[in-house]
Design an enzyme around this catalytic site. Structure first.
Site, PDB file in Angstrom:
ATOM      1  N   ASP A  27       0.788  -1.235   0.000  1.00  0.00           N
ATOM      2  CA  ASP A  27       0.000   0.000   0.000  1.00  0.00           C
ATOM      3  C   ASP A  27       0.828   1.298   0.000  1.00  0.00           C
ATOM      4  O   ASP A  27       0.486   2.267   0.692  1.00  0.00           O
ATOM      5  CB  ASP A  27      -0.956   0.022   1.197  1.00  0.00           C
ATOM      6  CG  ASP A  27      -1.822  -1.230   1.291  1.00  0.00           C
ATOM      7  OD1 ASP A  27      -1.867  -2.001   0.315  1.00  0.00           O
ATOM      8  OD2 ASP A  27      -2.439  -1.442   2.348  1.00  0.00           O
ATOM      9  N   LYS A  93      -7.256  -4.351  -2.870  1.00  0.00           N
ATOM     10  CA  LYS A  93      -7.827  -4.921  -1.654  1.00  0.00           C
ATOM     11  C   LYS A  93      -8.596  -3.882  -0.833  1.00  0.00           C
ATOM     12  O   LYS A  93      -8.354  -2.673  -0.959  1.00  0.00           O
ATOM     13  CB  LYS A  93      -6.745  -5.550  -0.780  1.00  0.00           C
ATOM     14  CG  LYS A  93      -5.755  -4.568  -0.145  1.00  0.00           C
ATOM     15  CD  LYS A  93      -4.659  -5.336   0.606  1.00  0.00           C
ATOM     16  CE  LYS A  93      -3.657  -4.404   1.276  1.00  0.00           C
ATOM     17  NZ  LYS A  93      -4.218  -3.675   2.438  1.00  0.00           N
ATOM     18  N   CYS A 125      -2.046  -2.578   8.153  1.00  0.00           N
ATOM     19  CA  CYS A 125      -1.950  -3.504   7.021  1.00  0.00           C
ATOM     20  C   CYS A 125      -0.674  -4.329   7.051  1.00  0.00           C
ATOM     21  O   CYS A 125      -0.702  -5.542   6.794  1.00  0.00           O
ATOM     22  CB  CYS A 125      -2.059  -2.735   5.705  1.00  0.00           C
ATOM     23  SG  CYS A 125      -3.659  -1.906   5.497  1.00  0.00           S
TER      24      CYS A 125
END
Length: 207
Positions: A27, A93, A125
């Site tokens: 991310d 996601k 995450c």
């Protein structure tokens, strides 16, 4: 050899080899860039690690959290932004962990046992990804200068949490040289140049 010596000899210590390693980029997205503590160092370190992975030819896997809101992967995280989505497949996601069903299937297909993690946020995450991988019996190596959170304290606690759960906390340079194993490696000069270029950047975590 006695049973005690045999046990010592077979002890897992987290050594890295390109043949059984993959790099997971969690991310590292545009929307987060102004929000994350020491984010420019995270981006620079991610660029270094993706370059090392490309040079040593081990897989890179990228996730993006709800791209519609948080934007694409930061192009500066790769030496060649064309590698994003090609050399390094992207998995969309909404789950916090990178270990969605689709991404897990891809990771399993790589047949790797050691995973290097960079990205954000360390306490959400990234931490959940590390725990999922550890639970599956994989070795997890957290690149400390390549992970962060919005809050410094959250990052610090997350690193401790992951380490106590069995992850190895290391640095980008340490991982790179362990992957090489020695100066006689055929890619030593190329990786050494990557290290030299990377060291020009300020490591904000040294401050």
């Amino acid at each position: 050899m006695s049973s005690s010596l045999a046990a010592t000899a077979s002890r897992a210590v987290g050594k890295l080899s390109p043949s059984n390693t993959a790099l997971l980029v969690c991310d590292v997205q545009e929307r987060f860039r102004p929000l994350i503590h020491k984010m420019e160092t995270v981006v620079n370190t991610t660029k270094f690690m993706t370059s090392v992975a490309k040079e040593l030819q081990f897989p890179i896997v990228v996730t993006q959290q709800y791209t519609k809101v948080f934007g694409p992967t930061i192009k500066d995280a790769f030496e060649d932004s064309n590698d994003i989505g090609s050399l390094a497949p992207i998995f969309e996601k909404k789950k916090f962990s990178m270990c969605t069903e689709e991404c897990t299937q891809h990771i399993s297909s790589l047949n790797k046992t050691s995973f290097l993690l960079v990205g954000i946020e360390a306490h959400v995450c990234l931490q959940q990804t590390a725990l999922d991988l550890l639970e599956k019996g994989h070795e997890v190596h957290i690149i400390a200068d390549g992970v962060s959170s919005q809050q410094k304290y959250d990052r610090e606690i997350a690193l401790r949490r992951m380490e106590t759960s069995g992850a190895y906390i290391t640095t980008a340079q340490s991982a790179a040289f362990m992957l090489l194993g020695g100066a006689d490696h055929s890619n030593f000069k190329a990786v050494s140049k990557l290290v030299k270029d990377h060291m020009i950047n300020t490591n904000e975590f040294n401050e």
